[in-house]
Design a protein around this motif. Structure first.
Motif, PDB file in Angstrom:
ATOM      1  N   MET A   1       0.847  -1.184   0.000  1.00  0.00           N
ATOM      2  CA  MET A   1       0.000   0.000   0.000  1.00  0.00           C
ATOM      3  C   MET A   1       0.887   1.239   0.000  1.00  0.00           C
ATOM      4  O   MET A   1       1.767   1.374   0.830  1.00  0.00           O
ATOM      5  N   ALA A   2       0.647   2.128  -0.922  1.00  0.00           N
ATOM      6  CA  ALA A   2       1.417   3.368  -1.017  1.00  0.00           C
ATOM      7  C   ALA A   2       0.684   4.481  -0.282  1.00  0.00           C
ATOM      8  O   ALA A   2      -0.543   4.469  -0.177  1.00  0.00           O
ATOM      9  N   MET A   3       1.456   5.439   0.230  1.00  0.00           N
ATOM     10  CA  MET A   3       0.854   6.606   0.867  1.00  0.00           C
ATOM     11  C   MET A   3       1.568   7.860   0.386  1.00  0.00           C
ATOM     12  O   MET A   3       2.708   7.809  -0.079  1.00  0.00           O
ATOM     13  N   ILE A   4       0.871   8.968   0.490  1.00  0.00           N
ATOM     14  CA  ILE A   4       1.393  10.248   0.023  1.00  0.00           C
ATOM     15  C   ILE A   4       1.607  11.161   1.215  1.00  0.00           C
ATOM     16  O   ILE A   4       0.728  11.304   2.061  1.00  0.00           O
ATOM     17  N   GLN A   5       2.783  11.784   1.252  1.00  0.00           N
ATOM     18  CA  GLN A   5       3.132  12.732   2.309  1.00  0.00           C
ATOM     19  C   GLN A   5       3.493  14.062   1.672  1.00  0.00           C
ATOM     20  O   GLN A   5       4.221  14.094   0.677  1.00  0.00           O
ATOM     21  N   SER A   6       3.015  15.157   2.237  1.00  0.00           N
ATOM     22  CA  SER A   6       3.485  16.458   1.766  1.00  0.00           C
ATOM     23  C   SER A   6       4.782  16.772   2.503  1.00  0.00           C
ATOM     24  O   SER A   6       4.918  16.508   3.692  1.00  0.00           O
ATOM     25  N   LEU A   7       5.728  17.289   1.743  1.00  0.00           N
ATOM     26  CA  LEU A   7       7.045  17.645   2.280  1.00  0.00           C
ATOM     27  C   LEU A   7       7.482  18.968   1.682  1.00  0.00           C
ATOM     28  O   LEU A   7       7.134  19.267   0.530  1.00  0.00           O
ATOM     29  N   PRO A   8       8.279  19.742   2.405  1.00  0.00           N
ATOM     30  CA  PRO A   8       8.874  20.922   1.769  1.00  0.00           C
ATOM     31  C   PRO A   8       9.737  20.471   0.594  1.00  0.00           C
ATOM     32  O   PRO A   8      10.423  19.442   0.679  1.00  0.00           O
ATOM     33  N   VAL A   9       9.708  21.204  -0.485  1.00  0.00           N
ATOM     34  CA  VAL A   9      10.446  20.803  -1.684  1.00  0.00           C
ATOM     35  C   VAL A   9      11.952  20.759  -1.422  1.00  0.00           C
ATOM     36  O   VAL A   9      12.676  20.030  -2.093  1.00  0.00           O
ATOM     37  N   GLU A  10      12.417  21.488  -0.420  1.00  0.00           N
ATOM     38  CA  GLU A  10      13.846  21.476  -0.114  1.00  0.00           C
ATOM     39  C   GLU A  10      14.234  20.364   0.868  1.00  0.00           C
ATOM     40  O   GLU A  10      15.410  20.180   1.180  1.00  0.00           O
ATOM     41  N   ASP A  11      13.260  19.592   1.348  1.00  0.00           N
ATOM     42  CA  ASP A  11      13.547  18.450   2.209  1.00  0.00           C
ATOM     43  C   ASP A  11      14.470  17.489   1.457  1.00  0.00           C
ATOM     44  O   ASP A  11      14.292  17.276   0.249  1.00  0.00           O
ATOM     45  N   PRO A  12      15.455  16.888   2.114  1.00  0.00           N
ATOM     46  CA  PRO A  12      16.381  15.982   1.416  1.00  0.00           C
ATOM     47  C   PRO A  12      15.685  14.844   0.663  1.00  0.00           C
ATOM     48  O   PRO A  12      16.150  14.440  -0.409  1.00  0.00           O
ATOM     49  N   ALA A  43      11.291  27.046  -2.899  1.00  0.00           N
ATOM     50  CA  ALA A  43      10.425  26.484  -1.854  1.00  0.00           C
ATOM     51  C   ALA A  43       9.103  27.227  -1.748  1.00  0.00           C
ATOM     52  O   ALA A  43       8.062  26.625  -1.490  1.00  0.00           O
ATOM     53  N   SER A  44       9.124  28.518  -1.984  1.00  0.00           N
ATOM     54  CA  SER A  44       7.917  29.332  -1.791  1.00  0.00           C
ATOM     55  C   SER A  44       6.774  28.937  -2.719  1.00  0.00           C
ATOM     56  O   SER A  44       5.612  29.068  -2.349  1.00  0.00           O
ATOM     57  N   VAL A  45       7.070  28.425  -3.918  1.00  0.00           N
ATOM     58  CA  VAL A  45       5.992  28.089  -4.851  1.00  0.00           C
ATOM     59  C   VAL A  45       5.273  26.808  -4.463  1.00  0.00           C
ATOM     60  O   VAL A  45       4.183  26.536  -4.959  1.00  0.00           O
ATOM     61  N   PHE A  46       5.871  26.019  -3.574  1.00  0.00           N
ATOM     62  CA  PHE A  46       5.242  24.785  -3.116  1.00  0.00           C
ATOM     63  C   PHE A  46       4.914  24.845  -1.626  1.00  0.00           C
ATOM     64  O   PHE A  46       4.870  23.821  -0.951  1.00  0.00           O
ATOM     65  N   THR A  47       4.670  26.056  -1.133  1.00  0.00           N
ATOM     66  CA  THR A  47       4.279  26.251   0.262  1.00  0.00           C
ATOM     67  C   THR A  47       2.804  26.647   0.285  1.00  0.00           C
ATOM     68  O   THR A  47       2.422  27.632  -0.347  1.00  0.00           O
ATOM     69  N   PRO A  48       1.956  25.887   0.989  1.00  0.00           N
ATOM     70  CA  PRO A  48       0.516  26.183   1.008  1.00  0.00           C
ATOM     71  C   PRO A  48       0.221  27.615   1.450  1.00  0.00           C
ATOM     72  O   PRO A  48       0.914  28.124   2.312  1.00  0.00           O
ATOM     73  N   GLY A  68       4.084  17.990  -7.572  1.00  0.00           N
ATOM     74  CA  GLY A  68       3.622  19.176  -6.870  1.00  0.00           C
ATOM     75  C   GLY A  68       2.626  19.952  -7.702  1.00  0.00           C
ATOM     76  O   GLY A  68       2.431  19.680  -8.894  1.00  0.00           O
ATOM     77  N   ILE A  69       1.985  20.892  -7.044  1.00  0.00           N
ATOM     78  CA  ILE A  69       1.161  21.881  -7.743  1.00  0.00           C
ATOM     79  C   ILE A  69       1.558  23.251  -7.223  1.00  0.00           C
ATOM     80  O   ILE A  69       1.949  23.404  -6.066  1.00  0.00           O
ATOM     81  N   ARG A  70       1.459  24.232  -8.117  1.00  0.00           N
ATOM     82  CA  ARG A  70       1.730  25.621  -7.734  1.00  0.00           C
ATOM     83  C   ARG A  70       0.692  26.526  -8.388  1.00  0.00           C
ATOM     84  O   ARG A  70       0.270  26.285  -9.523  1.00  0.00           O
ATOM     85  N   ARG A  71       0.294  27.535  -7.623  1.00  0.00           N
ATOM     86  CA  ARG A  71      -0.689  28.491  -8.154  1.00  0.00           C
ATOM     87  C   ARG A  71       0.012  29.375  -9.165  1.00  0.00           C
ATOM     88  O   ARG A  71       1.056  29.954  -8.873  1.00  0.00           O
ATOM     89  N   ILE A  72      -0.592  29.478 -10.353  1.00  0.00           N
ATOM     90  CA  ILE A  72       0.011  30.330 -11.386  1.00  0.00           C
ATOM     91  C   ILE A  72      -0.901  31.462 -11.820  1.00  0.00           C
ATOM     92  O   ILE A  72      -0.450  32.364 -12.511  1.00  0.00           O
TER      93      ILE A  72
END
Length: 158
Positions: A1-12, A43-48, A68-72
């Motif tokens: 079973m796969a799961m999805i986690q949100s992470l900061p884009v700069e996370d290693p 990082a800012s473009v992928f921060t809620p 990811g998604i980013r507001r454009i």
């Protein structure tokens, strides 16, 4: 079973998957005598609520994909988010996990009242194009100046 986690884009963990993704595109483009331009996202473009970056973790705890998604765009009536860096490690493809990632990103965009989801891709990524079409995306006019893209897709979320 796969799961999805949100992470900061700069996370290693996220950064490692992005490095793999960019490297795979560089190799794929080189086989076509084309240069791929890798741009690590800010990082800012992928921060809620401007956006989000997610990592897909398999049942054994391994990071196997990302996106990811980013507001454009937001003109009051239309709120548009762009799907970026959707990637699965090659050995995990064909399990429906690309769709799992894409559906999760769409859900998050809807949660932020998005009216449209867009993305760009390269014509050589036929499996990706098939995924996008099966998820309800349709070809649209060019909406950015991404030098790596040859196709643009959109999906109404209304």
């Amino acid at each position: 079973m796969a799961m999805i986690q949100s992470l900061p884009v700069e996370d290693p963990r996220a950064h490692a998957l992005l490095e793999e993704y960019f490297h795979s595109r560089e190799i794929g483009f080189a086989h076509q005598n084309t240069v791929y331009t890798a741009n690590f996202p800010a990082a800012s473009v992928f921060t809620p609520p401007a956006g989000v970056f997610v990592v897909l973790v398999d049942g054994e705890g391994r990071d196997v994909g990302c996106g990811g998604i980013r507001r454009i765009a937001d003109d009051g009536e239309d709120i548009r988010y762009e799907v970026k860096h959707l990637y699965l490690r090659p050995e995990t493809r064909g399990r429906g996990w690309g769709r799992l990632l894409l559906d999760d990103l769409e859900r998050r965009a809807r949660d932020w009242d998005a009216t449209q989801l867009v993305l760009d891709t390269h014509h050589s990524l036929e499996a990706a194009a098939g995924l996008y079409r099966s998820a309800g995306f349709a070809l649209t006019e060019r909406f950015n100046d991404n030098p790596n893209a040859t196709r643009w897709y959109a999906k109404s979320l209304r």
